[in-house]
Design an enzyme around this catalytic site. Structure first.
Site, short mmCIF file in Angstrom:
data_model
loop_
_atom_site.label_atom_id
_atom_site.label_comp_id
_atom_site.label_asym_id
_atom_site.label_seq_id
_atom_site.Cartn_x
_atom_site.Cartn_y
_atom_site.Cartn_z
CB CYS A 44 -0.87 0.00 1.25
SG CYS A 44 -1.82 -1.51 1.42
NE ARG A 47 3.93 1.45 -2.14
CZ ARG A 47 5.00 0.91 -1.57
NH1 ARG A 47 6.18 1.20 -2.05
NH2 ARG A 47 4.91 0.07 -0.57
CD1 TRP A 51 -1.42 -5.41 -2.85
CD2 TRP A 51 -1.69 -4.28 -4.74
NE1 TRP A 51 -1.12 -6.26 -3.88
CE2 TRP A 51 -1.29 -5.61 -5.06
CE3 TRP A 51 -1.94 -3.41 -5.78
CZ2 TRP A 51 -1.12 -6.05 -6.37
CZ3 TRP A 51 -1.75 -3.85 -7.08
CH2 TRP A 51 -1.35 -5.14 -7.38
CG ASN A 75 2.44 -1.20 3.09
OD1 ASN A 75 1.80 -2.10 2.56
ND2 ASN A 75 3.64 -0.82 2.70
N GLY A 76 0.91 -3.76 5.00
CA GLY A 76 1.49 -5.05 5.41
C GLY A 76 0.37 -6.04 5.73
CD GLU A 79 10.75 -17.39 -15.51
OE1 GLU A 79 9.96 -17.77 -16.40
OE2 GLU A 79 10.91 -16.19 -15.22
CE LYS A 99 11.73 -13.48 -16.79
NZ LYS A 99 10.54 -13.92 -16.66
CD GLU A 145 10.45 -12.23 -20.53
OE1 GLU A 145 9.41 -11.90 -21.11
OE2 GLU A 145 10.46 -12.68 -19.39
CG HIS A 194 16.73 -38.50 -25.72
ND1 HIS A 194 16.85 -39.84 -26.03
CD2 HIS A 194 16.77 -38.42 -24.37
CE1 HIS A 194 16.93 -40.55 -24.91
NE2 HIS A 194 16.88 -39.71 -23.89
CE LYS A 250 4.33 -7.39 -15.40
NZ LYS A 250 5.45 -8.34 -15.20
C1 AGP Z 1 7.03 -13.08 -18.27
O1 AGP Z 1 8.35 -12.60 -18.07
C2 AGP Z 1 6.47 -12.63 -19.58
N1 AGP Z 1 6.41 -11.23 -19.62
C3 AGP Z 1 5.19 -13.34 -19.99
O2 AGP Z 1 5.56 -14.65 -20.33
C4 AGP Z 1 4.08 -13.45 -18.91
O3 AGP Z 1 4.51 -14.32 -17.88
C5 AGP Z 1 2.84 -14.06 -19.57
O4 AGP Z 1 2.41 -13.17 -20.57
C6 AGP Z 1 1.71 -14.32 -18.57
O5 AGP Z 1 1.32 -13.13 -17.97
P1 AGP Z 1 0.35 -13.21 -16.69
O6 AGP Z 1 1.11 -13.90 -15.60
O7 AGP Z 1 0.02 -11.79 -16.35
O8 AGP Z 1 -0.86 -14.01 -17.08
#
Ligand code: AGP
Length: 610
Positions: A2, A27, A75, A101-102, A483, A487, A490, A506, A605
């Site tokens: 928050c 935030r 939040w 906040n918390g 993952e 990272k 992307e 394989h 995002k």
């Molecule tokens: C994650 O680094 C990416 N930006 C992307 O794969 C993201 O995880 C995916 O679009 C899912 O988003 P969400 O968790 O908001 O559903």
């Protein structure tokens, strides 16, 4: 996460509070409120659900006059986003007002005890217990507000940034544990906020309060103590950040800030849900663990990889069959779903259209649904039967970091909860895993020390010009490899693939040569020796190996061209710690290549269009 602002001085407090809260809107919030002490001491409270602009409009029409005030943007963690649950919260006589906040971990027993002693609660929040506790202590401390707050906090477990005022005192009392708080020092005026941006328009002289600090603010100064009441010295620092840098907490990107926020985010994910005394996990969800026979996990991108970790954890700890799909495939493969299926959708934003439509597909066939989600009140949270919020706070960087580790931690808690409920996990096993989970914020903090971070930066810069990367892992760290590859690609735009380490021979092994860096997660595991065999297969083909090892594992270091040591963690929780090392590897690689890590090309995002 928050937003909190406090002010005492010659200015009209309302202006400072609204200005400060507007600087904290990154935030995230779902309601906002202020409390302002008038000249005669009376405290006026105004709070509104929805965006800060709703509150500002009401105050514009009917300003609250006074030069001492506190303000809050919420939040939500406990209780719906509405006017009643918005902060500030006041004592029954209206004389004491608090913002928080918390998460108060033990708010339920406290609320029961206070109710039995005659206190009347107006909201569903955990925060409100604070004002009733302080009200009780105030009566016992011959009207000493600071002492009342200090004694009240002695009964509280959890995370808090709390700010308190009283109609009979021209002072502000505040305290923080886990939740951040910074004090602004002006000429004849003092400020408080949960983050620097709120204070920059008024002062650059700041005091960053430490965990366990309390502070009393008066017009002409402040005093900092610990929770035992002993005075402590805190330096005033001159902050020369510009506004944007301030929102990034002094880091050069939101992504870096969010990587370093993970100890706090993990604390907020876990706190209030792990009960060491009983070895139980309390998720505060209505789901009946006996009401389904199989689980389908559905997500996209990073959330999908968190789901992959969940598949291992749930099958191993709760012995429930789990299948997992990327949402864009699930929607169209005519999945086998019925009333005995639990569909779990995972999403940071709660708005990803593929995941949302997959949720609707599962519901169409009678599945029970659970969301593991970060964003409060997002579309998915309105369509699932139950939501397990991850409380990671707003995540601004497009590449997901703290939401990933918080999602994995939430999955661990879900697996523990299901295992205990279905009798596949003994109390002892549950206690051990629960303690391992409780260690996560500290382990991640240990990984984020300057020495370790600098070493990872050096490794990243050494391989930054490679054209391709391979990431390998086994077992519960196989998703960690996926993952880590995501990272890297992307934000650096380097091609990176991930495989279960045993799968490499394989086919992918044909890719290995001296130009191919191979990142191998080889931390403490029953599969460690098998992973090392895969490493030797890579080295036999001149592949360059970046080895992620558990702290103290000197035996296997010789198999890596470079070694990244991470704090030793119980295998089931190690994906959280290991992921942070790979986040750092990715961001330092991308920075070396001059990429914009917060806004990578082609990405959004939240992917809200098909
Ligand atoms: C994650 O680094 C990416 N930006 C992307 O794969 C993201 O995880 C995916 O679009 C899912 O988003 P969400 O968790 O908001 O559903």
């Amino acid at each position: 996460m928050c937003g909190i602002v406090g002010y005492i001085g010659p200015r009209q407090a309302q202006d400072v509070l609204i200005s400060g809260l507007s600087k904290l809107e990154y935030r995230g919030y779902d309601s906002a409120g202020v409390a302002i002490q008038e000249q005669d001491g009376h405290i006026d409270v105004c709070k509104k659900a929805g965006k800060l602009s709703n509150l500002a409009a009401v105050l514009e029409a009917e300003p609250l006059l006074g030069t001492l005030g506190i303000g809050h943007t919420r939040w939500a963690t406990h209780g719906l986003p509405n006017d009643t649950n918005a902060h500030p919260h006041a004592s029954e006589d209206g004389k004491i007002v608090i913002i928080h906040n918390g998460i108060i971990e033990n708010y339920l027993p406290l609320k029961e005890q206070l109710t039995q002693r005659g206190h009347v609660f107006r909201s569903e929040t955990d925060s409100e217990v604070l004002v009733h506790l302080i009200e009780e202590k105030y009566a016992q401390t011959n009207n000493d507000l600071y002492e009342a707050v200090r004694l009240a906090l002695g009964d509280v477990r959890g995370a808090y940034g709390i700010v308190v005022t009283h109609a009979d005192h021209r002072e502000i009392v505040a305290a923080r544990t886990v939740s951040p708080m910074v004090m602004g020092v002006g000429e004849g005026e003092m400020f408080l906020a949960s983050d620097v941006p709120a204070l920059l328009p008024y002062t650059r002289e700041m005091v960053f309060l430490h965990d366990g600090d309390m502070v009393i603010l008066h017009d002409d100064g402040f005093k900092v103590t610990d929770l035992a009441g002993r005075e402590v010295q805190r330096n005033i620092e001159h902050i020369d950040w510009d506004a944007e840098a301030a929102e990034k907490g002094g880091y050069d990107s939101y992504m870096m800030k969010e990587i370093f926020e993970q100890p706090t985010a993990l604390t907020n994910t876990l706190i209030g849900r792990l009960h060491d005394d009983t070895g139980e996990v309390n998720l505060d969800i209505k789901l009946d663990p006996a009401s389904f026979k199989r689980i389908s996990i559905i997500a996209c991108g990073t959330a999908f990889y968190a789901g992959m970790v969940g598949e291992y954890l749930i099958e191993q700890l709760a012995r429930i069959p789990v299948d997992i799909d990327v949402a864009s495939e699930y929607r169209y493969r005519d999945p086998l779903v019925n009333e005995h299926t639990l569909a779990i959708v995972m999403s940071q934003s709660g708005e990803t259209i593929d995941t949302l439509e997959a949720l609707r597909e599962a519901k169409k066939f009678g599945a029970k649904t659970l969301g593991i989600i970060n964003a409060k009140g997002s579309s998915m949270t309105r369509e699932v039967d139950d939501t397990l919020y991850i409380h990671a706070g707003p995540e601004i960087g497009v590449a997901s970091t703290k939401a990933y580790t918080s999602m994995v931690s939430a999955m661990l808690m879900l697996a523990l909860w299901l295992g205990r409920a279905r009798g596949t996990l003994t109390e002892q096993q549950s206690r051990e895993l629960l303690l391992a989970a409780r260690e996560l914020p500290r382990l991640v903090e240990q990984l984020l020390t300057p020495e370790r971070v600098e070493h990872i930066k050096q490794v990243a810069e050494k391989y930054a010009y490679a054209r391709d990367f391979l990431f390998l892992g086994r077992g519960v760290n196989s998703p960690t490899a996926y993952e880590g590859a995501l990272k890297l690609k992307e934000i650096s735009y380097i091609h990176a693939e991930a495989y279960a380490a045993g799968e490499m021979k394989h086919g992918p092994i044909a890719l290995i040569d001296e130009h191919m860096p191979v990142v191998v997660i080889a931390t403490e595991s029953k599969l460690l020796e098998k992973t090392i065999s895969n490493v030797q297969e890579v080295r036999a083909r001149k592949g360059k190996v970046i080895l992620v090892l558990s702290e103290g594992d000197t035996e296997h270091a010789r198999y890596g061209d470079d070694v990244i040591y991470v704090p030793r963690a119980q295998e089931m929780v190690s994906p959280v710690v290991n992921a942070v090392a790979l986040q750092l590897l990715a961001i330092f690689t991308a920075q070396k290549l001059g990429k914009d890590v917060d806004k990578p090309r082609n990405l959004a995002k939240a992917v809200t269009v098909e």
